[in-house]
Design a protein around this motif. Structure first.
Motif, short mmCIF file in Angstrom:
data_model
loop_
_atom_site.label_atom_id
_atom_site.label_comp_id
_atom_site.label_asym_id
_atom_site.label_seq_id
_atom_site.Cartn_x
_atom_site.Cartn_y
_atom_site.Cartn_z
N THR A 222 0.86 -1.18 0.00
CA THR A 222 0.00 0.00 0.00
C THR A 222 0.90 1.23 0.00
O THR A 222 1.68 1.43 0.93
N PRO A 223 0.85 2.06 -1.06
CA PRO A 223 1.70 3.25 -1.10
C PRO A 223 1.48 4.14 0.12
O PRO A 223 0.36 4.23 0.64
N ARG A 224 2.54 4.80 0.55
CA ARG A 224 2.47 5.67 1.73
C ARG A 224 1.41 6.76 1.54
O ARG A 224 1.35 7.41 0.51
N GLY A 225 0.58 6.93 2.56
CA GLY A 225 -0.45 7.96 2.54
C GLY A 225 -1.70 7.58 1.78
O GLY A 225 -2.60 8.39 1.62
N GLU A 226 -1.79 6.33 1.30
CA GLU A 226 -2.96 5.88 0.56
C GLU A 226 -3.55 4.63 1.20
O GLU A 226 -2.93 4.01 2.08
N THR A 227 -4.74 4.27 0.77
CA THR A 227 -5.36 3.03 1.23
C THR A 227 -5.57 2.05 0.08
O THR A 227 -5.81 0.87 0.32
N SER A 228 -5.48 2.54 -1.15
CA SER A 228 -5.70 1.69 -2.31
C SER A 228 -4.46 0.86 -2.62
O SER A 228 -3.36 1.40 -2.77
#
Length: 241
Positions: A222-228
């Motif tokens: 999960t990319p940093r700062g995201e939930t997708s």
């Protein structure tokens, strides 16, 4: 566009997020995705009934295998790039016939060569002016011997470094869907994962009469700062007049 049929594997596009280098696997045999969850039932009340399921720790794993071998696949698992002008010292073998106590070979040895006679006896020899003098008593004129030697070669090289590990990549699958009523391709389906890490574990098994199909496994992050973690989109094909 509603129900459709998928009967093909997917084209796989892998992009190195550090270098921007793109590897396209248009000959994929398998392009799969599996999801797992940590599911813990919550019980309570008289009879200890199941009241809820606590669901956490969603994980996605991608697996792809190719009909063709490419060093780029192994480079991904090692966290390195393919060195197009890499050098290495390899052991080569040739069979030669002794004439006047000497043999000649096609390669360019580094240092001494090893002569192996038909009865298994071995001896070292040196190269002089392209010919090799067979050690006395090892074999006679007309005998065939095996010559082994070290030679420096240049080619596409992947270094297996104990201190390097795989980089982050972006992986996209693209497959096609058919209209079950007309059997015509009606849409392209894309599976997009922005941040994945290839597994550093792999198995290379070379078998006689079987094509080696390299397999890669990716853990989706999960990319940093995201939930997708990724997305799936079905894009209708434009109809032709």
């Amino acid at each position: 566009m509603g129900k459709s049929v998928i009967q093909d594997t997917a084209e796989v596009i892998i992009t190195n997020k550090e270098t921007g280098q793109v590897v396209i696997n248009a000959e994929a045999q398998v392009a799969s995705m599996s999801q797992s969850l940590e599911e813990t039932p919550l019980f309570g009340g008289i009879g200890n009934k199941k009241l809820f399921v606590i669901r956490t720790q969603k994980e996605l794993e991608l697996t792809t295998s190719s009909a063709f071998f490419d060093l780029e696949y192994l480079a991904m698992t090692q966290g390195v790039s393919v060195d197009k002008e890499g050098k290495a010292t390899v052991t080569k073998t040739e069979t030669a016939t002794i004439a006047e106590g000497k043999v000649t070979i096609n390669g360019t040895p580094k240092g001494k060569v090893r002569i192996i006679a038909f009865d298994g006896e071995q001896g070292d020899a040196t190269v002089s002016s392209g010919s090799i003098t067979v050690p006395e008593g090892l074999a006679k004129d007309g005998d065939k011997v095996t010559v082994t030697y070290q030679e420096e070669v240049t080619g596409r090289k992947v270094e297996i470094d104990s201190e390097k590990f795989s980089n982050k990549f972006k992986v996209e699958y693209r497959t096609i869907a058919y209209d079950p009523e007309t059997a015509i391709v009606e849409s392209d389906i894309y599976f997009i994962f922005d941040e994945v890490v290839p597994s550093g574990s792999f198995e290379l098994s070379l078998s006689n009469g079987e094509a080696y199909a390299p397999e890669l496994t990716f853990q989706v992050l999960t990319p940093r700062g995201e939930t997708s973690m990724g997305r799936i989109i079905e894009v209708p094909r434009k109809s032709t007049p």
